[in-house]
Design an enzyme around this catalytic site. Structure first.
Site, PDB file in Angstrom:
ATOM      1  N   LEU A 144       2.957   4.546 -18.180  1.00  0.00           N
ATOM      2  CA  LEU A 144       2.200   4.644 -17.026  1.00  0.00           C
ATOM      3  C   LEU A 144       1.023   4.348 -17.041  1.00  0.00           C
ATOM      4  CD1 LEU A 144       2.264   5.897 -13.998  1.00  0.00           C
ATOM      5  CD2 LEU A 144       1.782   7.917 -14.948  1.00  0.00           C
TER       6      LEU A 144
ATOM      7  N   GLU B  75      -2.826   2.841 -18.015  1.00  0.00           N
ATOM      8  CA  GLU B  75      -3.262   1.329 -18.091  1.00  0.00           C
ATOM      9  C   GLU B  75      -4.888   1.713 -18.454  1.00  0.00           C
ATOM     10  OE1 GLU B  75      -0.412  -0.799 -14.908  1.00  0.00           O
ATOM     11  OE2 GLU B  75      -2.745  -0.952 -14.678  1.00  0.00           O
TER      12      GLU B  75
ATOM     13  N   SER C   9      -6.446   9.267 -15.602  1.00  0.00           N
ATOM     14  CA  SER C   9      -6.484  10.496 -14.928  1.00  0.00           C
ATOM     15  C   SER C   9      -5.982   9.973 -13.678  1.00  0.00           C
ATOM     16  CB  SER C   9      -7.735  11.358 -14.766  1.00  0.00           C
ATOM     17  OG  SER C   9      -7.847  11.912 -16.161  1.00  0.00           O
TER      18      SER C   9
ATOM     19  N   ARG D 225       4.296  18.376 -18.751  1.00  0.00           N
ATOM     20  CA  ARG D 225       3.144  19.187 -19.233  1.00  0.00           C
ATOM     21  C   ARG D 225       3.469  20.542 -20.004  1.00  0.00           C
ATOM     22  NH1 ARG D 225       0.113  17.548 -13.868  1.00  0.00           N
ATOM     23  NH2 ARG D 225      -0.963  16.017 -14.732  1.00  0.00           N
TER      24      ARG D 225
ATOM     25  N   ARG E 183      -6.424  35.289 -51.876  1.00  0.00           N
ATOM     26  CA  ARG E 183      -7.458  34.842 -52.318  1.00  0.00           C
ATOM     27  C   ARG E 183      -8.343  36.188 -52.395  1.00  0.00           C
ATOM     28  NH1 ARG E 183     -11.465  31.678 -54.030  1.00  0.00           N
ATOM     29  NH2 ARG E 183     -13.455  31.799 -53.095  1.00  0.00           N
TER      30      ARG E 183
ATOM     31  N   GLU F  82     -11.340  27.421 -41.537  1.00  0.00           N
ATOM     32  CA  GLU F  82     -12.353  28.212 -42.047  1.00  0.00           C
ATOM     33  C   GLU F  82     -11.949  29.417 -43.028  1.00  0.00           C
ATOM     34  OE1 GLU F  82     -14.915  29.497 -38.822  1.00  0.00           O
ATOM     35  OE2 GLU F  82     -15.090  27.446 -38.075  1.00  0.00           O
ATOM     36  N   TRP F  83     -10.737  29.839 -42.392  1.00  0.00           N
ATOM     37  CA  TRP F  83      -9.928  31.297 -43.178  1.00  0.00           C
ATOM     38  C   TRP F  83      -9.758  30.767 -44.692  1.00  0.00           C
ATOM     39  CZ3 TRP F  83      -6.006  32.542 -38.625  1.00  0.00           C
ATOM     40  CH2 TRP F  83      -6.686  33.002 -37.559  1.00  0.00           C
TER      41      TRP F  83
ATOM     42  N   GLU G 193      -1.162  13.713 -21.135  1.00  0.00           N
ATOM     43  CA  GLU G 193      -0.414  14.428 -20.108  1.00  0.00           C
ATOM     44  C   GLU G 193      -1.009  15.097 -18.893  1.00  0.00           C
ATOM     45  OE1 GLU G 193       3.211  14.630 -19.613  1.00  0.00           O
ATOM     46  OE2 GLU G 193       3.877  13.768 -21.680  1.00  0.00           O
TER      47      GLU G 193
END
Length: 424
Positions: A168, A170, A175, A285, A310, A378-379, A405
């Site tokens: 679809l 182009e 949008s 969607r 850790r 980050e964790w 989408e």
């Protein structure tokens, strides 16, 4: 690979001999025949699933871990989908989930498709979106709008071996999808298509393409028509994009130079392409929401265990309040995205309106995916920043959720219109 596939099949206990005997085309594609229709046992809460749906989830999860996971990093680095993964998806019956048994599919529910997309995304969002576009866009267009002759010709191919692509977008119509410039001119019993397409998922590996072109520009979007074509008709891959994320999923530009397509390959009738695209993208969607949901869960599941392995200052870093509260908040946000996604899926299955719910699910799930995958890096600290763990890949893959989408702003615009209609 073959041994892993056999183990996955044996684990899928709901593929009974009785079900298999009803599908002479391929027993492996009968994984969820019994979830076609709703029954008294259908879940009444959004976080509950039928026995068949739960068994499907477990089966796809095992398949993803056994077959896809070992190849994720290799495919990402090569920016190429392994052909054996595509073949395995077909062998598992995951490329014709809602397609009828008559046409080689599993004849299952829309929610089953969403479950499969979610589980695949936990391991690799690239594989997930390939399965998603093929099922929720390409197969659905043919099932919903194709003539019996078109369904008999194309659906078995799409269920068994031929990957589909939905064309679809182009260069000048993103949008604003209906500003497309591709033209189709009648020539006897054929149509001649000229133009270009951009950002087309699955296009590098695909054999079957749904192409939207305008047969009468004077009618504006009412001239847009959907054609079905194959790569060997002369579709040219002009450029394969190098992307930030979902790198194993092909995204290409296509050149259509005097592409000759038989008139019998028009889907839904002349000028009906805009209606097809609008309705199908609403459904698609929900698939992207499921992909982003699975991505968020995958990142969470990879990073959180490390925080309890850790230790710093004499205790696991995950036990510190600052980090534990972040993880608690992320778990809440993932659950909210899950409920929005499955609410939209159930409404679609039940024949209720779902455009607003689909927009909400996609918007929230894409936001949650970015947030959780970023936090997961980050964790895990320095380890999370390396490519070795695969945690950083989820963050790279998450960004596309706010773009394809329908961008996040388009989703907000859709939601706002419903609010205005209700309250103004």
């Amino acid at each position: 690979m073959l041994q892993a596939l056999r183990l996955v099949r044996r684990a899928s206990t709901f593929r009974t001999a009785n079900i298999a005997s009803k599908n002479t085309r391929s027993p492996a594609r009968s994984f969820a025949r019994s979830c076609v229709a709703y029954s008294d046992a259908h879940p009444t809460s959004l976080d509950a699933f039928t026995d068949e749906e739960q068994m499907l989830r477990e089966s796809v999860a095992r398949f993803a871990q056994d077959v896809i996971a070992p190849k994720v990093r290799e495919m990402d680095e090569a920016e190429m989908m392994d052909p054996e993964i595509i073949k395995a998806l077909y062998e598992q019956g995951l490329m014709g989930i809602e397609t009828s048994a008559e046409h080689g599919g599993a004849e299952s529910s829309f929610t089953s498709a969403i479950i499969a997309i979610e589980e695949l995304a936990k391991v690799d969002p690239s594989v997930s979106v390939m399965c998603d576009v093929h099922n929720t866009l390409v197969n659905t267009v043919l099932r919903t709008y194709g003539t019996k002759e078109q369904q008999d010709k194309w659906l078995p191919l799409l269920s068994e071996s031929k990957l589909g692509s939905f064309c679809l977008s182009e260069p000048a119509s993103g949008s604003d999808a209906f500003a497309l410039q591709t033209r189709a001119v009648k020539d006897g019993n054929d149509w001649i298509l000229n133009g270009s397409k951009m950002w087309i998922t699955n296009s590098y590996e695909a054999d079957v393409f749904l192409i939207f072109a305008n047969v009468d520009p004077s009618k504006g979007y009412k001239g847009i028509t959907c054609f079905i074509a194959t790569k060997d008709m002369g579709i040219k891959i002009a450029k394969k994009e190098q992307k930030l994320g979902i790198r194993a999923s092909s995204t290409c530009s296509l050149s259509l130079d005097d592409l000759r397509v038989p008139a019998e390959n028009i889907i839904g009738g002349e000028g009906k392409g805009y209606k097809i695209a609008i309705e199908i993208l609403n459904e698609g969607r929900i698939g992207i929401a499921a992909q982003m949901l699975g991505l968020a869960q995958g990142a969470f599941a990879k990073a959180v265990p490390y925080t309890f392995e850790r230790k710093q200052f004499g205790q696991a870093v995950g036990s510190f309040q600052g980090l534990s509260f972040q993880q608690a908040r992320a778990a809440c946000e993932i659950e909210a995205a899950r409920l929005l996604t499955y609410n939209a899926a159930r409404r679609k299955e039940e024949g209720k309106s779902f455009a607003r719910e689909a927009a909400m699910a996609k918007f929230v799930a894409s936001e949650v995916a970015q947030k959780v995958s970023g936090a997961a890096i980050e964790w895990a600290g320095g380890v999370g920043f390396t490519r070795e763990t695969g945690i950083e890949k989820y963050w790279r893959d998450s960004k596309i959720g706010a773009i394809y989408e329908g961008t996040s702003n388009i989703q907000l615009q859709t939601i706002a219109k419903f609010i205005q209609k209700q309250y103004s």
